[in-house]
Design a protein around this motif. Sequence first.
Motif, mmCIF file in Angstrom:
data_model
loop_
_atom_site.group_PDB
_atom_site.id
_atom_site.type_symbol
_atom_site.label_atom_id
_atom_site.label_comp_id
_atom_site.label_asym_id
_atom_site.label_seq_id
_atom_site.Cartn_x
_atom_site.Cartn_y
_atom_site.Cartn_z
ATOM 1 N N SER A 45 43.745 79.062 -62.955
ATOM 2 C CA SER A 45 44.566 78.801 -64.135
ATOM 3 C C SER A 45 45.478 77.596 -63.936
ATOM 4 C CB SER A 45 45.424 80.030 -64.467
ATOM 5 O OG SER A 45 46.357 80.296 -63.432
ATOM 6 N N ALA A 46 45.650 77.182 -62.675
ATOM 7 C CA ALA A 46 46.491 76.015 -62.368
ATOM 8 C C ALA A 46 45.669 74.951 -61.653
ATOM 9 C CB ALA A 46 47.675 76.438 -61.509
ATOM 10 N N SER A 47 44.387 74.859 -62.021
ATOM 11 C CA SER A 47 43.473 73.922 -61.362
ATOM 12 C C SER A 47 44.015 72.499 -61.359
ATOM 13 C CB SER A 47 42.114 73.935 -62.069
ATOM 14 O OG SER A 47 41.499 75.208 -61.980
ATOM 15 N N LEU A 48 43.729 71.800 -60.260
ATOM 16 C CA LEU A 48 44.109 70.403 -60.142
ATOM 17 C C LEU A 48 42.960 69.535 -60.656
ATOM 18 C CD1 LEU A 48 45.544 70.543 -56.506
ATOM 19 C CD2 LEU A 48 46.811 70.740 -58.653
ATOM 20 N N VAL A 49 43.263 68.550 -61.477
ATOM 21 C CA VAL A 49 42.241 67.665 -62.041
ATOM 22 C C VAL A 49 42.236 66.356 -61.273
ATOM 23 C CG1 VAL A 49 41.395 66.494 -64.101
ATOM 24 C CG2 VAL A 49 42.536 68.722 -64.309
ATOM 25 N N LEU A 50 41.088 66.021 -60.685
ATOM 26 C CA LEU A 50 40.950 64.798 -59.908
ATOM 27 C C LEU A 50 40.719 63.599 -60.825
ATOM 28 C CD1 LEU A 50 38.660 66.147 -57.042
ATOM 29 C CD2 LEU A 50 41.151 66.065 -57.128
ATOM 30 N N GLU A 51 40.763 62.408 -60.235
ATOM 31 C CA GLU A 51 40.591 61.186 -61.022
ATOM 32 C C GLU A 51 39.229 61.111 -61.692
ATOM 33 O OE1 GLU A 51 41.384 57.833 -58.587
ATOM 34 O OE2 GLU A 51 43.548 58.247 -58.401
ATOM 35 N N GLY A 53 37.730 63.548 -62.979
ATOM 36 C CA GLY A 53 37.646 64.586 -64.000
ATOM 37 C C GLY A 53 37.315 65.963 -63.481
ATOM 38 N N ARG A 54 36.979 66.099 -62.195
ATOM 39 C CA ARG A 54 36.653 67.405 -61.627
ATOM 40 C C ARG A 54 37.914 68.237 -61.432
ATOM 41 N NH1 ARG A 54 34.873 67.319 -56.468
ATOM 42 N NH2 ARG A 54 35.608 65.184 -56.148
ATOM 43 N N SER A 55 37.763 69.537 -61.671
ATOM 44 C CA SER A 55 38.868 70.471 -61.448
ATOM 45 C C SER A 55 38.645 71.198 -60.133
ATOM 46 C CB SER A 55 38.959 71.487 -62.588
ATOM 47 O OG SER A 55 39.261 70.849 -63.803
ATOM 48 N N ILE A 56 39.682 71.306 -59.339
ATOM 49 C CA ILE A 56 39.562 72.033 -58.077
ATOM 50 C C ILE A 56 40.590 73.147 -58.029
ATOM 51 C CG2 ILE A 56 38.594 70.094 -56.799
ATOM 52 C CD1 ILE A 56 41.374 69.629 -55.612
ATOM 53 N N ASN A 57 40.182 74.269 -57.434
ATOM 54 C CA ASN A 57 41.040 75.440 -57.274
ATOM 55 C C ASN A 57 40.505 76.248 -56.105
ATOM 56 O OD1 ASN A 57 38.846 77.133 -58.371
ATOM 57 N ND2 ASN A 57 39.379 76.142 -60.311
ATOM 58 N N ASN A 58 40.948 77.492 -55.973
ATOM 59 C CA ASN A 58 40.575 78.285 -54.797
ATOM 60 C C ASN A 58 39.300 79.097 -54.963
ATOM 61 O OD1 ASN A 58 41.333 80.428 -56.419
ATOM 62 N ND2 ASN A 58 43.096 81.024 -55.178
ATOM 63 N N GLU A 59 38.530 78.874 -56.037
ATOM 64 C CA GLU A 59 37.361 79.726 -56.289
ATOM 65 C C GLU A 59 36.275 79.581 -55.219
ATOM 66 O OE1 GLU A 59 36.868 80.920 -60.859
ATOM 67 O OE2 GLU A 59 36.378 78.831 -60.471
ATOM 68 N N ARG A 60 36.017 78.374 -54.753
ATOM 69 C CA ARG A 60 34.983 78.199 -53.718
ATOM 70 C C ARG A 60 35.407 78.857 -52.407
ATOM 71 N NH1 ARG A 60 30.933 74.613 -53.779
ATOM 72 N NH2 ARG A 60 31.364 73.935 -51.638
ATOM 73 N N ASN A 119 51.435 79.974 -66.227
ATOM 74 C CA ASN A 119 52.029 81.088 -66.957
ATOM 75 C C ASN A 119 51.013 81.656 -67.938
ATOM 76 O OD1 ASN A 119 54.513 80.803 -65.700
ATOM 77 N ND2 ASN A 119 55.244 79.316 -67.218
ATOM 78 N N GLY A 120 50.989 82.992 -68.032
ATOM 79 C CA GLY A 120 50.068 83.632 -68.956
ATOM 80 C C GLY A 120 48.629 83.467 -68.523
ATOM 81 N N ALA A 121 48.362 83.712 -67.213
ATOM 82 C CA ALA A 121 47.004 83.547 -66.702
ATOM 83 C C ALA A 121 46.047 84.570 -67.289
ATOM 84 C CB ALA A 121 47.003 83.661 -65.175
#
Length: 259
Positions: A45-51, A53-60, A119-121
Amino acid sequence: MIDFLLRPWRRNFGPDKAYYRIIDDLFGFVPHNIELYKLALVHKSASLVLEDGRSINNERLEYLGDAVIEAVTSDYIFIEYPDRDEGFMTKLRSKIVSRQSLNGLAVKLGLDAHVISANGAGIAQKHIYGDAFEAMMGAVYLDQGYDFVNRLLINRIYFGLLDLEELTESENDFKSRLIEWCQKNRHKVSFRTGFDKEAAPNHPVFHCTVLVDGMEVGHGAGDSKKEAEQHAAFSVSQYMTDEQCASLLDKVDRLTGTK
């Protein structure tokens, strides 16, 4: 020796000192690659967006940690219960690695205070701490190796925070609990159970499918009809994410006209 000398420096100096302190305080060691652990704290829900356009988070990392935890837990149970059969060990492992159990371990460790989420995940909010715990174990595995994460989980976390006696004595009549839930929420539940004709004559196998208002929601197998139905009922809550549960119930409500 090098790690021992670097430990106080990493905790007290540098841009990532706060993260080094978090890992050291939670798990008792200072990481090599702190970036893995920083990512393990980022919920989708708070994914980081790279230059690009890819989103990264802890799912992998969560995916990897899930496999590592299951492997370590299998070792742990095999050693702790040398006289128990496969059925007992499988059920106990399922309880230990369940979303509810891992979420509880994360809170006991204090990991919940460091998870980054928007917030509100939503409905998944209840389990983001357990998800982060899985991601953390994935990070430890990549950073320190399997033997290290094995010792960490068993010696520091399971021995210190897990009550095996309580888990082995906990309620396991999942079929009755599912039926009660469906009755309370006015949903029709049925169990479609049959004998596997291809099974060996000396080892009968039964397969069961759970249906809620005609929709297949869980599957299970066992040496008896009763065992297959219990496994199928357990799978409904164990192997479905909160998002899937919410989607299922929304669909059921639409089909049955309860909304």
